[in-house]
Design a protein around this motif. Structure first.
Motif, PDB file in Angstrom:
ATOM      1  N   LEU B 180      20.701  62.327  29.638  1.00 17.64           N
ATOM      2  CA  LEU B 180      21.057  63.743  28.994  1.00 17.64           C
ATOM      3  C   LEU B 180      20.665  65.057  29.621  1.00 17.64           C
ATOM      4  O   LEU B 180      21.074  66.166  29.998  1.00 17.64           O
ATOM      5  CB  LEU B 180      20.649  63.920  27.448  1.00 17.64           C
ATOM      6  N   THR B 181      19.259  65.006  30.106  1.00 19.40           N
ATOM      7  CA  THR B 181      18.831  65.888  30.735  1.00 19.40           C
ATOM      8  C   THR B 181      19.566  66.366  32.060  1.00 19.40           C
ATOM      9  O   THR B 181      19.682  67.375  32.328  1.00 19.40           O
ATOM     10  CB  THR B 181      17.071  65.547  31.259  1.00 19.40           C
ATOM     11  N   TYR B 182      19.834  65.301  32.950  1.00 16.76           N
ATOM     12  CA  TYR B 182      20.533  65.318  33.766  1.00 16.76           C
ATOM     13  C   TYR B 182      21.987  65.889  33.747  1.00 16.76           C
ATOM     14  O   TYR B 182      22.225  66.852  34.226  1.00 16.76           O
ATOM     15  CB  TYR B 182      20.735  63.970  34.942  1.00 16.76           C
ATOM     16  N   PHE B 183      22.354  65.515  32.708  1.00  7.96           N
ATOM     17  CA  PHE B 183      24.121  65.861  32.202  1.00  7.96           C
ATOM     18  C   PHE B 183      23.822  67.509  31.951  1.00  7.96           C
ATOM     19  O   PHE B 183      24.551  68.162  32.670  1.00  7.96           O
ATOM     20  CB  PHE B 183      24.452  65.260  31.108  1.00  7.96           C
ATOM     21  N   ILE B 184      22.952  67.950  31.268  1.00  6.69           N
ATOM     22  CA  ILE B 184      22.641  69.191  30.814  1.00  6.69           C
ATOM     23  C   ILE B 184      22.258  70.057  31.915  1.00  6.69           C
ATOM     24  O   ILE B 184      22.904  71.354  32.358  1.00  6.69           O
ATOM     25  CB  ILE B 184      21.697  69.310  29.675  1.00  6.69           C
ATOM     26  N   ASN B 185      21.472  69.675  32.911  1.00  5.09           N
ATOM     27  CA  ASN B 185      20.879  70.606  33.893  1.00  5.09           C
ATOM     28  C   ASN B 185      21.658  70.458  35.179  1.00  5.09           C
ATOM     29  O   ASN B 185      21.421  71.292  36.187  1.00  5.09           O
ATOM     30  CB  ASN B 185      19.523  70.336  34.061  1.00  5.09           C
ATOM     31  N   ARG B 186      22.299  69.671  35.692  1.00  2.00           N
ATOM     32  CA  ARG B 186      22.904  69.055  36.944  1.00  2.00           C
ATOM     33  C   ARG B 186      24.398  69.053  36.881  1.00  2.00           C
ATOM     34  O   ARG B 186      24.838  69.236  37.941  1.00  2.00           O
ATOM     35  CB  ARG B 186      22.259  67.783  37.232  1.00  2.00           C
ATOM     36  N   THR B 187      24.953  68.824  35.943  1.00  3.13           N
ATOM     37  CA  THR B 187      26.452  68.603  36.021  1.00  3.13           C
ATOM     38  C   THR B 187      26.987  69.987  35.724  1.00  3.13           C
ATOM     39  O   THR B 187      26.559  70.806  34.978  1.00  3.13           O
ATOM     40  CB  THR B 187      27.052  67.534  35.087  1.00  3.13           C
ATOM     41  N   ALA B 192      28.184  74.479  32.070  1.00  2.00           N
ATOM     42  CA  ALA B 192      28.862  75.525  31.180  1.00  2.00           C
ATOM     43  C   ALA B 192      28.611  75.459  29.711  1.00  2.00           C
ATOM     44  O   ALA B 192      28.549  76.523  28.965  1.00  2.00           O
ATOM     45  CB  ALA B 192      30.368  74.464  31.032  1.00  2.00           C
ATOM     46  N   MET B 193      27.887  74.191  29.172  1.00  2.31           N
ATOM     47  CA  MET B 193      27.547  74.304  27.894  1.00  2.31           C
ATOM     48  C   MET B 193      26.168  75.228  27.715  1.00  2.31           C
ATOM     49  O   MET B 193      26.203  75.844  26.630  1.00  2.31           O
ATOM     50  CB  MET B 193      26.976  72.828  27.400  1.00  2.31           C
ATOM     51  N   PRO B 264      13.659  69.628  26.148  1.00  2.00           N
ATOM     52  CA  PRO B 264      12.272  69.001  26.399  1.00  2.00           C
ATOM     53  C   PRO B 264      11.260  69.040  25.142  1.00  2.00           C
ATOM     54  O   PRO B 264      10.823  68.213  24.739  1.00  2.00           O
ATOM     55  CB  PRO B 264      11.865  69.681  27.478  1.00  2.00           C
ATOM     56  N   GLY B 265      11.856  70.130  24.360  1.00  6.04           N
ATOM     57  CA  GLY B 265      11.056  70.336  23.121  1.00  6.04           C
ATOM     58  C   GLY B 265      11.197  69.401  22.230  1.00  6.04           C
ATOM     59  O   GLY B 265      10.501  68.657  21.322  1.00  6.04           O
TER      60      GLY B 265
END
Lengths: 405, 316
Positions: B180-187, B192-193, B264-265
């Protein structure tokens, strides 16, 4: 600042709402057909206020099964000297507010002659005074905590108190393993019944000269017991005693076993239901439970009850169903007796309720629990008790309570 | 506290805390994008567990309206887990369309959306009870193959037994967090989100279809709730329709402790609350919720934005 306040207020409101939702009565007060408000009715309405929703519904559904079998059985036998009974069901859910609402509806709207309920002792302490003030008889089908019959003159119970039943399980455990020395106790601190029961268990442990190595508390809503279980296992107990309800108690049994506890386990009355089988499955095997009812109890009425239950649910009837059936039977027998003395159709409802209460306390009943009667306070006097040990199939798919001699 | 007991409780806490974390991530995603707390998240948690159970066993159990309903397939756990969580995600989308979008379109106060989500939660829980009953259900013993029930991390003298399922849960949870972290930060989608979360109007002017991403957010959020529900259920059992309510409350505590809107929180908050609960001394074990929420209360007083949250600044 405005934004911070806004976000905080939303969050606070959300928490309050969620807490309210957790504790609220989600009952829909499902009611069967409303009976006539007077004794001129063609049926005699008996109120059933038990938990059909919430986490207590596991027990309440067993009670619904018991009272429905009773309704059919006694009406097939001619009801009250020819007049059928009509059970009016109200859902109490699992909290006190739900029980009070159900009682008030049954008393004021449905005009019942008496009430069977509520499911939990904790609810009884709140709802029974409502019936007491209205002078409506109440019979608790599963309220085993100390002090329930003392709530008032109109309150009785067919569920024998834990102080009578619980010590039998400890004695049975000692019979199976005389080397038991150390005992760990677990109880659900948010449940009045479990708190009451654990006091009896703890006293019994001390009376038997055993060492109480730890007392672990949990909530009936808990699912993860690893901390409590490992804490207890580290103290190497020979016996574990659990007072809780089916879901939490079953999960606790499962986690104790998976973490390596091999000693005997005693379950309290809340675990006295086949509903724990699907929770701990094969790991339920060997759990000892003291019982106030045995499906193997001799007698025609128990044979009929057992047959009806097994046909419908494909398993042996549990104690909660049996006690609920018995509570209805007490009303039926007492109403019949009262009708023989003075026609109940001639009595106004308040008078009928008062006379019925007197008759309930005066009578003797040949029930599926064996012969029972009541003390003047409303405490049940019962002769026969049992201890069962859970026997599960190896794959955990099926289980049963095997009664010990 | 004995060191072996301390290690034991630390591992217990990390295991349950990892589930809190992935559950809270779903809360956080929705809050990040829409600024609302979705109180139906706990109900979706429950729903995910039931979906996976039904797909794995080929039936919805033996109670309620669905008692005699059998499915044509019985899937292995991993496949049932993904499809079950996916179905929970689809319910999340349906919930967004019915309960949230109409209010959003009318520009309603976010508090109304919170109330609306509470309504959805109650409906879902009652519907589950009606359709499946109040019974508890346990996943089959061979759900994870023939693993031993517990693994000993200590010595023979000072054993530290941890249930195998807890180790699996921790592993799966950490993998999910990483993905999920990869998805949010790298894709592209994740970025866009983030853009919508930062400024919906500007992102819309840049051609980002916010409605589409809100759907995606609800799907992901509910997928994670369903996944967390199944993982917990595989460790304990599906403890009836009200199973997710307590988790819903803890999830709120986790995201506030970690920092509202911070991914991360949410992870840190989840692990922290899990460990704090596990370390509550035995004689106070029944009060672990009070301890966890007490810490949260202190945190709100000392650092209202949470451990890793950003302070909100309103320009005037």
């Amino acid at each position: 600042m405005k934004k911070i306040l806004s976000r905080q207020s939303i969050l606070t409101s959300a928490c309050v709402l969620l807490i309210t939702a957790c504790g609220s009565n989600t009952a829909n007060n499902s009611t069967s057909e409303t009976p006539s408000s007077s004794n001129q009715s063609t049926t005699i309405p008996i109120g059933i206020a038990i938990a059909q929703t919430s986490n207590v519904a596991l027990l309440g559904q067993e009670q619904v099964a018991g009272v429905k079998i009773a309704e059919k059985y006694f009406n097939d036998k001619g009801g009250i000297n020819g007049t059928p009974i009509k059970l009016v069901l109200q859902d109490t859910a699992g909290d006190e507010a739900g029980a009070i609402n159900a009682f008030q509806t049954l008393i004021n709207r449905d005009k019942v002659v008496g009430i069977v309920g509520p499911t939990l002792s904790q609810q009884a302490f709140s709802a029974d005074p409502v019936a007491e003030r209205a002078k409506v008889p109440v019979i608790g089908p599963s309220n085993t905590a100390k002090g329930v019959p003392e709530i008032g003159d109109y309150v009785a119970r067919v569920s024998v108190p834990v102080s009578v039943v619980a010590p039998n399980a400890v004695k049975a455990a000692l019979k199976q393993n005389p080397n038991i020395k150390k005992v760990a106790v677990f109880f659900a601190q948010n449940d009045a019944f479990s708190k009451s029961e654990t006091e009896i268990f703890q006293k019994t442990v001390k009376d038997q000269g055993l060492e109480l190595v730890t007392v672990q508390k949990f909530q009936t809503t808990d699912t993860d017991f690893q901390s409590q279980a490992t804490n207890a296992i580290n103290l190497k107990p020979d016996l574990v005693i659990i007072s809780g309800l089916a879901a939490d108690g079953g999960n606790l049994v499962r986690q104790l076993r998976e973490l390596g506890y091999k000693g005997l386990i005693i379950g309290g009355n809340g675990l006295n239901t086949s509903n724990i089988f699907p929770v701990c499955k094969a790991l339920c095997d060997g759990v000892l439970i003291a019982q106030a009812y045995s499906p193997e109890h001799p007698g025609e009425i128990n044979a009929a009850f057992r047959k009806a239950y097994v046909e419908q649910f494909k398993k042996e009837p549990p104690q909660f169903s049996a006690q609920a059936f018995t509570a209805v039977q007490v009303y039926v027998d007492a109403l019949k007796e009262l009708d023989n003395k003075s026609k109940i159709s001639q009595l106004q409802l308040p008078q009928l309720r008062t006379e019925l209460n007197k008759q309930i306390l005066a009578g003797k009943y040949n029930t599926i629990l064996g012969e029972i009667s009541f003390t003047p306070v409303g405490e049940v006097v019962q002769k026969d008790f049992y201890v069962a040990q859970i026997k599960m199939e190896k794959d955990g798919s099926q289980g049963k309570f095997a009664f010990l001699k | 506290m004995d060191i072996s007991l301390f290690i034991q409780q630390l591992l217990n806490g990390l295991s349950i805390g990892s589930v809190y974390a992935i559950f809270a991530l779903g809360y956080t995603l929705v809050y990040s994008i829409l600024g609302i707390i979705n109180l139906a998240h706990g109900a979706i948690f429950t729903l995910g567990a039931y979906f996976t159970y039904a797909l794995m066993g080929g039936s919805f159990g033996f109670n309620g309206l669905f008692a005699n309903l059998t499915l044509p397939v019985q899937l292995p756990f991993a496949m049932a887990l993904i499809i079950g969580s996916g179905l929970a995600g689809l319910v999340g989308i349906g919930m967004e369309r019915i309960a949230f979008k109409p209010l959003r379109n009318k520009g309603s106060d976010p508090l109304l959306t919170v109330v609306s989500s509470l309504g959805v939660a109650v409906v879902i829980v009652n519907l589950i009870q009606y359709l499946v009953g109040a019974e508890s259900y346990t996943f089959p013993a061979n759900t994870f193959g023939n693993l031993p029930a517990a693994i000993n991390f200590g010595s023979a003298e000072k054993p530290i037994p941890i249930r195998s399922v807890q180790v699996i849960i921790f592993g799966v949870s950490m993998v999910i967090v990483a993905i999920l972290t990869y998805f949010i930060n790298r894709t592209k989608y994740g970025k866009a989100m983030q853009a919508i979360a930062e400024d919906p109007v500007t992102s819309s002017l840049l051609g980002i279809d916010s409605d589409r991403f809100i759907i995606l957010t609800f799907f992901l959020s509910s997928f994670l709730a369903g996944l967390a529900g199944t993982l917990v259920a595989s460790s304990v059992s599906i403890a009836g329709p009200y199973f997710g309510i307590a988790f819903g409350l803890r999830g709120l505590a986790v995201i506030v402790l970690g920092g509202l809107g911070s991914i991360p929180g949410a992870v840190l908050g989840g692990l922290l609350i899990g460990v704090v609960e596990a370390l509550v001394p035995a004689e106070f074990s029944g009060y672990k919720d009070a301890v966890a929420f007490g810490i949260l209360f202190v945190m709100l007083l000392v650092r209202p934005q949470g451990l890793l949250g950003r302070r909100f600044i309103q320009k005037v």
